[in-house]
Design an enzyme around this catalytic site. Structure first.
Site, PDB file in Angstrom:
ATOM      1  N   LEU A 196       0.845  -1.189   0.000  1.00  0.00           N
ATOM      2  CA  LEU A 196       0.000   0.000   0.000  1.00  0.00           C
ATOM      3  C   LEU A 196       0.882   1.241   0.000  1.00  0.00           C
ATOM      4  O   LEU A 196       1.513   1.566   0.999  1.00  0.00           O
ATOM      5  CB  LEU A 196      -0.908   0.024   1.232  1.00  0.00           C
ATOM      6  CG  LEU A 196      -1.710  -1.246   1.554  1.00  0.00           C
ATOM      7  CD1 LEU A 196      -2.630  -1.004   2.746  1.00  0.00           C
ATOM      8  CD2 LEU A 196      -2.519  -1.703   0.343  1.00  0.00           C
ATOM      9  N   GLY A 197       0.962   1.913  -1.143  1.00  0.00           N
ATOM     10  CA  GLY A 197       1.765   3.131  -1.235  1.00  0.00           C
ATOM     11  C   GLY A 197       3.159   2.833  -1.760  1.00  0.00           C
ATOM     12  O   GLY A 197       3.941   2.166  -1.092  1.00  0.00           O
ATOM     13  N   THR A 225       8.993   6.449  -1.767  1.00  0.00           N
ATOM     14  CA  THR A 225      10.427   6.194  -1.570  1.00  0.00           C
ATOM     15  C   THR A 225      10.687   4.802  -0.991  1.00  0.00           C
ATOM     16  O   THR A 225      11.452   4.017  -1.550  1.00  0.00           O
ATOM     17  CB  THR A 225      11.000   7.242  -0.597  1.00  0.00           C
ATOM     18  OG1 THR A 225      10.590   8.540  -1.038  1.00  0.00           O
ATOM     19  CG2 THR A 225      12.503   7.181  -0.552  1.00  0.00           C
ATOM     20  N   LYS A 232       5.366   4.958  12.223  1.00  0.00           N
ATOM     21  CA  LYS A 232       5.532   5.180  13.674  1.00  0.00           C
ATOM     22  C   LYS A 232       4.413   6.017  14.253  1.00  0.00           C
ATOM     23  O   LYS A 232       3.997   5.806  15.392  1.00  0.00           O
ATOM     24  CB  LYS A 232       6.868   5.851  13.992  1.00  0.00           C
ATOM     25  CG  LYS A 232       7.231   6.978  13.071  1.00  0.00           C
ATOM     26  CD  LYS A 232       8.312   6.493  12.138  1.00  0.00           C
ATOM     27  CE  LYS A 232       8.630   7.477  11.065  1.00  0.00           C
ATOM     28  NZ  LYS A 232       9.401   6.848   9.983  1.00  0.00           N
ATOM     29  N   LYS A 244       8.800   7.483  17.918  1.00  0.00           N
ATOM     30  CA  LYS A 244       9.731   6.346  17.985  1.00  0.00           C
ATOM     31  C   LYS A 244      10.084   5.999  19.428  1.00  0.00           C
ATOM     32  O   LYS A 244      10.180   4.821  19.798  1.00  0.00           O
ATOM     33  CB  LYS A 244      10.980   6.660  17.171  1.00  0.00           C
ATOM     34  CG  LYS A 244      10.690   6.805  15.672  1.00  0.00           C
ATOM     35  CD  LYS A 244      11.858   7.467  14.945  1.00  0.00           C
ATOM     36  CE  LYS A 244      11.582   7.634  13.452  1.00  0.00           C
ATOM     37  NZ  LYS A 244      12.547   8.569  12.819  1.00  0.00           N
TER      38      LYS A 244
END
Lengths: 436, 436
Positions: free
Chosen positions: B9-10, B13, B105, B205
C-alpha cells in the site's frame, strides 16, 4: 505452561552469570517468553563450588553425561569450552533430542558443520549468540535483522583483550609486553593469553560471522590469523600522525572471486565511529547492499554480558521449541539445502591498502628507489611520512600508505625493498581498511 | 513451497526501495526465508507512476481496499503514513486475516494498542522494524536480543533531519534557521519540517521503544516533546567548551516511581560514542542490567535502508506465518496478558542534570545571588563558565551545569533567577545526560 528445563554444563564465570540473571529477572523473562525458564541441573567437576553458586537450589552432578541424557531436560547449555569433551557432549545432547545453547566459538568454528548437520537431522536447535561479541546481539542482527541484504563485508573488534591492550599502548605510549603484563594483572588478559593476542579467538568469531553472512560452511582452517604481538609503539604513533588508529579486526569480505576471511592489526581512519571503540569493548561494523553500514557495540565478554546472550537464546528456543523445525531460523542463516560453495580466498589474493614502515639511510636516492619498486608493481602511494634522523644518527624511518593492491604484489615489492642496501632490517607491513 | 504473496500500500520512496531490493536480492532472500517472497499487488493513487516503478510486472490498483481484501494476499505492507486511511486499512487487513508490516511510527504510537489487540485476536502478526531507526534492527534487538535484561534506559538519536541540522550548526557555527534552509535544499528536511524539528517524529519512535522495553501500552499522549527550533548557536558552542555535544535524544528511563518518556535537545559528554554520531545517521543506546550498554548505529531513513527493515519483517513473517500464534514474538515484547501498568511520569517529576545559560549584568554579587537560589532548591553545581563581557558591554553570559535534580526544582529555581534585577531575559534551560 510447564517450565522449560535447562541443564547447565560448566558453571564458571558465564555459567554463574546465567544462573544469577535468570533468577534475578525471572518475572520479566517469563513475561517475555510466555513460559518460565529454569535451570534444573548443573554439571561441574567442582561439585562443591557449583552447589555454593546455585545456593543448593539445583541438582548438581559431576558427570555431564547425566545432564545431556536426562529425560526432563529440554535445553542443554554448554559452557565447558574447548573442542574435546564439549564436542562429545553437544553431539550427545543433540542425539538425545535436546536443544543446545553454546558460547563456544572454538567448537563451532572448527566442528560447527558436523554439529549443525546433526542438529538439523534431529530437528533440534543449536543457538550461539554468546559465541560472538558477548552480549551484543550480532548473530541475531546478521541472521534475522539484515535478511534483506546482500552482505558485502564485516569488520569487527571482536576480542576485548587485544582492544584493551591496543587502547593502552596508544593512550600511554607503552610497548606491547608492558601493557600485556598490566592487562594480566587487571584480569583483562588470561595467564596464557595466546588465543587472544595471536588473533585465534577473533578468527573463530570471524569464521562464524562469515558463515552466517554468506551462507558458507564454517572454514576456520582457511582463515588468515595474525595477532598483535609484533606491533610496535612507533607504528601506533605513526598511524596516529597520519590520522589512523590500529585495531585488531576480524574482517570478512565478499568479492567476485571468493570470500576474504582474515584477522590482523588494521589501520582505520580515526574519524570512523569504530576507530573510537576503546578498552575491552567490542563493536562489529556490517556493510549490506540495502541498509549500508550498521554498527553494533557493547561488552564482548564478562559474566552477565555473555549470560545476556545465552538467555536470549534460551528465550528464542522456548518460543520455538514446540514449533515445527521448518519455521525456525536456519543455523547458518540460509536454509541447509542452500549453502554456498564460494571459496575462501588465499591471503595472497586479498585486496587492501597497506602501511609500510622501513628504516633507511638518510641519503639521496633512497626514496626514489623505494617508490620505483612500488611503481613497478603498480602500487600507488596515498600518503608518506619521513622523519628527520635523530641527533647524530644517519638512519631514519619512512612510512608509506598505499592505495589498494593485491597482497601478493605488496609481498613481492617488500622483498625487493628489503634487498636495497640503504634499507636495514625488515619492512613492517600493516593492512589498512577505509571502512567507508 | 508456494511463494508468500505480498500487497503493497503506497509505492513512494520506501515502497519502491522495497520492490527493488526484493527483486535484486531475490535469490539470497529466498535462500534465507526458505520460500520466495513476491510483491503481487500494489495500491497507489498514482497508478501510472506505480506501473512505471514496478516495470509492469505487478498488478497495480488505485483502491487499497482491493489489496487488503484480496484472498491471495498473505502480507500487507502499509507505507501510506498518517493516522487516517492507514489505520482503517491496517485494521481491515487484520480483520481479513492478513499479516501486516508497517513503517508508520505515527500510527503505532497513537493507535498501536488498538491495532495490536485486533491482531492478537485475529492471530496475525503486525511487524514494525522499519518504524524506528530505519534499517537498524533495533526493534529486534530490544524485543529478542536483550530478553534477559531488565532494561533500565534507552537514549536514541532517532531523527536524522535534526541530527543533520545539529551537526551542521556545530560544524559551521551557523544558526538554526540558516541550516534548516540548507537541509531543505539538500533534501535532508521536508518542505514542512514540523514533525522532525519539533521532536514529534522522535517522540513517536521513543514511545514505541518504551513500550517494548518495559512492556507498557503505547502512550504517545504522555510523552514530553521539545524540538530544536529554539536552540542557539551559542549554546552549541558553550556546550562544546564544557566538553559536551548537543543532540536531540529520545529518552526513556525506568524509575521506581514510573517511566520517563521524553524528547528534547540534550547535552551528552563528547567522549561517548553516541556523541560522535554525525549527519543524518541514527544511533540507539540501550542500558540493560545484565548486558550493560549496547549501541546500534546506522541509517535511520532513506529508500533502501528502510526497505531493509521492511523486508526483514517479511522474512520473519514468512518463517512464522504457518506456525502457531503462541510461538511468535509478542508484539510488545511481553505476552499480551503481562502488560504492565507502570505510569508515565509527568515532566515535573523526571530527574536529570541541567545546562543553564543566563545573560547578566557584569557586577559583584550576581553570581552569589544565582548560586544561593540554586542552593535553596538543593541543586548543586557541577561546572560553571563565565565569559568576559564584550568590548564596551556591561552584560555577559553565565553558563551553569548542575548535578541531578527534579525538573520541578529547576523550573522553580529558574523562575526566581529570572526575577533578579541583574538577570535580563529568560534563562535558557537544556537537559544533560551522562549516559554512563
Amino acid at each position: 505452561m510447564k517450565p522449560i528445563k535447562v541443564g547447565l554444563l560448566g558453571i564458571g564465570t558465564v555459567g554463574s552469570g546465567t544462573f544469577n540473571v535468570l533468577k534475578r529477572n525471572q518475572e520479566e523473562i517469563t513475561r517475555r517468553a510466555g513460559r518460565s525458564i529454569e535451570i534444573a541441573m548443573v554439571a561441574d567437576l567442582n561439585v562443591e563450588r557449583a552447589r555454593e553458586l546455585t545456593h543448593g537450589e539445583v541438582e548438581v552432578v559431576s558427570d555431564a553425561n547425566l545432564v545431556v541424557s536426562h529425560p526432563d531436560i529440554d535445553i542443554v547449555i554448554e559452557l565447558i569450552g574447548g573442542y574435546g569433551i564439549a564436542r562429545e557432549l553437544v553431539l550427545k545432547a543433540i542425539a538425545n533430542g535436546k536443544h543446545v545453547v553454546t558460547a563456544n566459538k572454538a567448537l563451532l568454528a572448527t566442528h560447527g558443520n558436523e554439529i549443525f548437520k546433526a542438529a538439523q537431522e534431529k530437528g533440534v536447535m543449536v543457538a550461539f549468540e554468546a559465541a560472538v561479541a558477548g552480549g551484543i546481539p550480532i548473530i541475531k542482527a546478521l541472521r534475522e535483522g539484515l535478511t534483506a541484504n546482500r552482505i558485502q563485508w564485516i569488520a569487527g573488534i571482536i576480542n576485548g583483550t587485544t582492544n584493551f591492550i591496543l587502547s593502552e599502548m596508544r593512550d600511554k605510549g607503552l610497548d606491547f609486553s608492558t601493557v600485556l603484563k598490566q592487562a594480566q594483572e587487571l584480569g583483562y588478559a588470561e595467564a596464557d593469553p595466546t588465543f587472544d593476542i595471536e588473533g585465534v579467538d577473533a578468527a573463530h568469531k570471524a569464521t562464524i560471522m562469515a558463515s552466517i553472512a554468506y551462507g558458507i560452511p564454517m572454514q576456520f582452517d582457511k582463515a588468515y590469523v595474525e595477532g598483535i604481538t609484533r606491533l610496535e609503539a612507533s607504528d601506533i604513533r605513526y598511524a596516529e600522525e597520519l590520522g589512523y588508529r590500529i585495531k585488531l579486526l576480524g574482517i570478512t569480505k565478499r568479492t567476485p572471486e571468493g570470500i576474504e576471511l582474515r584477522v590482523h592489526p588494521t589501520l582505520i581512519p580515526e574519524k570512523r565511529l569504530i576507530a573510537n571503540v576503546e578498552g575491552a569493548m567490542n563493536a562489529v561494523l556490517v556493510q549490506g547492499d540495502a541498509v549500508g553500514a550498521t554498527l553494533y557495540y557493547g561488552k564482548g565478554a564478562g559474566s552477565e554480558p555473555t549470560a545476556s546472550a545465552v538467555i536470549a537464546d534460551l528465550v528464542d528456543i522456548t518460543r520455538l521449541a514446540t514449533a515445527d523445525p521448518e519455521h525456525r531460523v536456519p543455523h547458518l542463516a540460509f536454509q541447509p539445502g542452500s549453502i554456498s560453495n564460494l571459496p575462501i580466498l588465499p591471503m595472497t589474493e586479498i585486496v587492501t591498502s597497506y602501511y609500510l614502515r622501513m628504516h633507511v639511510e638518510d641519503k639521496p636516492g633512497v626514496l626514489a628507489d623505494v617508490t620505483r619498486i612500488l611503481a613497478d608493481f603498480s602500487i600507488s602511494i596515498d600518503a608518506m611520512l619521513q622523519k628527520e634522523p635523530g641527533e647524530g644518527e644517519t638512519q631514519t624511518d619512512i612510512i608509506i600508505l598505499t592505495h589498494q593492491t593485491k597482497e601478493k604484489n605488496i609481498v613481492a615489492a617488500i622483498q625487493k625493498i628489503e634487498a636495497l642496501n640503504a634499507v636495514s632490517g625488515d619492512v613492517t607491513k600493516l593492512r589498512l581498511e577505509d571502512l567507508n
